[in-house]
Write a protein that holds these residues in place. Sequence first.
Motif, PDB file in Angstrom:
ATOM      1  N   UNK A   6       0.797  -1.146   0.018  1.00  0.00           N
ATOM      2  CA  UNK A   6       0.100   0.152   0.040  1.00  0.00           C
ATOM      3  C   UNK A   6       0.873   1.448   0.028  1.00  0.00           C
ATOM      4  N   UNK A   7       2.074   1.321  -0.321  1.00  0.00           N
ATOM      5  CA  UNK A   7       3.048   2.082  -0.438  1.00  0.00           C
ATOM      6  C   UNK A   7       3.894   2.318  -1.835  1.00  0.00           C
ATOM      7  N   UNK A   8       4.333   3.250  -2.041  1.00  0.00           N
ATOM      8  CA  UNK A   8       5.242   3.394  -3.299  1.00  0.00           C
ATOM      9  C   UNK A   8       6.649   3.428  -3.080  1.00  0.00           C
ATOM     10  N   UNK A   9       7.323   2.751  -4.063  1.00  0.00           N
ATOM     11  CA  UNK A   9       8.929   2.338  -4.191  1.00  0.00           C
ATOM     12  C   UNK A   9       9.491   2.874  -5.355  1.00  0.00           C
ATOM     13  N   UNK A  10      10.352   4.050  -5.187  1.00  0.00           N
ATOM     14  CA  UNK A  10      11.022   4.729  -6.310  1.00  0.00           C
ATOM     15  C   UNK A  10      12.263   3.654  -6.566  1.00  0.00           C
ATOM     16  N   UNK A  11      12.566   3.840  -7.803  1.00  0.00           N
ATOM     17  CA  UNK A  11      14.052   3.022  -8.149  1.00  0.00           C
ATOM     18  C   UNK A  11      15.159   3.874  -7.347  1.00  0.00           C
ATOM     19  N   UNK A  12      16.064   3.090  -7.276  1.00  0.00           N
ATOM     20  CA  UNK A  12      17.575   3.650  -6.764  1.00  0.00           C
ATOM     21  C   UNK A  12      17.898   4.785  -7.778  1.00  0.00           C
ATOM     22  N   UNK A  13      18.614   5.872  -7.495  1.00  0.00           N
ATOM     23  CA  UNK A  13      18.682   6.852  -8.133  1.00  0.00           C
ATOM     24  C   UNK A  13      19.260   6.533  -9.601  1.00  0.00           C
ATOM     25  N   UNK A  14      18.380   6.891 -10.730  1.00  0.00           N
ATOM     26  CA  UNK A  14      18.648   6.425 -11.873  1.00  0.00           C
ATOM     27  C   UNK A  14      17.884   7.581 -12.855  1.00  0.00           C
TER      28      UNK A  14
END
Length: 572
Positions: free
Chosen positions: A496-504
Amino acid sequence: MASKPGLLTDWPWKQLGSFKYVILAPWVVRSMYLFSLKGEGERDLTSFLILPFLLWRMLHNQIWISLSRHRTAKGNNRIVDKSIEFEQVDRESNWDDQILFNGIIFYIASMVIPGTSNMPIWRTDGAVIHPFAEHIAYFLLFAIPILTTIATGTASVLAIFGYVTYIDLMNNMGHCNFELIPMKIFSNFPPLKYMMYTPSYHSLHHTQFRTNYSLFMPIYDYIYGTMDKSTDILFETSLRRQEESPDVVHLTHLTTPDSIYHLRLGFSSLASEPQDSKWYLWLIWPVTYWSMIMAAIYGRTFILERNAFEEKLKLQSWAVPRYSVQYYFKWQRESINGLIEEAILEAEARGIKVLSLGLLNQGEELNRNGEIYIQRYPQLNVKVVDGSSLAVGVVLNSIPKGTTQVLLRGRLSKVAYSIASALCQMGIEVATLYEDEYEKLKLTTNSQSSLLLSRTYAQKTWLVGDGLTEEEQLKASKGTLFIPFSQFPPKKIRHDCFYQYTPAMGTPMSLENLHSCENWLPRRVMSAWRIAGIVHAKEGWNVHECGNKVFDIDKVWEASLKHGFKPLVTAS
């Protein structure tokens, strides 16, 4: 490629995906049963050996694929410089279907054709004549010698398996894109040029299309006048071609034990997708274990891939043959630093402009973000870049607009300190959960009024690094956005949360020959640390970026945008 594929364009088992090999199961079980029979004349050795032979063919083909990709990345004796993109990898991902199809034919033949079961392993009165034509009845034509030996009663297991292996060998050699046949072979025995083709010879069939039709034996092209006039010239120039020296090198390393299969030199179908654990890779764990041992004992830094940016800038990726877990052992640090140092000195000797340090090759505990190499060799011409400035820029520009407070959680690193300092200067509050982290941040941040020691987990934007625990994630509010600032992504446990990619960032189309994914990143997305090296070279910055040094973050960010790299869409 047909614009309107016909009925028989796709293989019948296409929808089965990775489970397509299950169609062989009934025949495999039957062959094992027949082999287990003990009665005289009942045991069937021929059908039992079909499966090992199919596995050998797959291994044989994969060795050629890996060798071809490695040699074309290095550049010496390379024949064609044309780039490969993801679309081509997708089209060629079913290369093993023809082996699967042959297996079915072999099993059926062993059941219905008299004389095919219980063939001897070898006999001296059998003969195999290799056909040398190429047309629509490819498989049927190559089956003529096999059927002939069966019909005459002179077939043997080794003759048939050896014949098919020879076809695989010549076919793979013709498509390997590097010249490996020495010139002295044809100089010492000139007639051989009519009896044996070379990789450069067959490459002209794919680039010129209407020449060099003959498969394996060029004599027919000479007879019918279809030999390309540039055949001899291409053969000689390919042999003379030296190893390529790039302008920029990105130095990465292996991650998990099965990451070797996700490399461009491994399985192309896996390399073209974000790295993810595959259950079937456990079936080849002996190979995985053996590769780990070999890497630890004999491993040297090797070339992964080559790219070109805006045509003029040549890029390569090199890999240190060490796995992520090894970087956390103190007793391994000297060995790893030695490999990184060797790579830097090689880059210096070859006149490479920039070398960027990827993943854990720039660890603070390992080499102080690359600073030790600059101190040891202060006269280095190659610029060592850890990419921290662009990584910070990517994280800052991933934070949703209007955010007034973020939670900083994870092991504090050069990137983490720089992010906190930049956010405080922007007037965005930076909260941390632990007092020791709060005290460390106070020492490196000018605007201390924007630092908070939080007692809650209510922040909607979390900037996270190594050390984020599952328990902490579970305490986050629903809809929280996790933005990693570390090299490795956090384990995703909240749906139920959002995950961004590692810095890219997304790559421009002017970055060519990009047909493999960088670790867990999606297609045509590149890590900030890798992009930093490219931007460094394009801008001509004649300084190192390592140790405690951080560039002007806005300057680096704007430069990356100027050269066509695109921010990724932030989940909201």
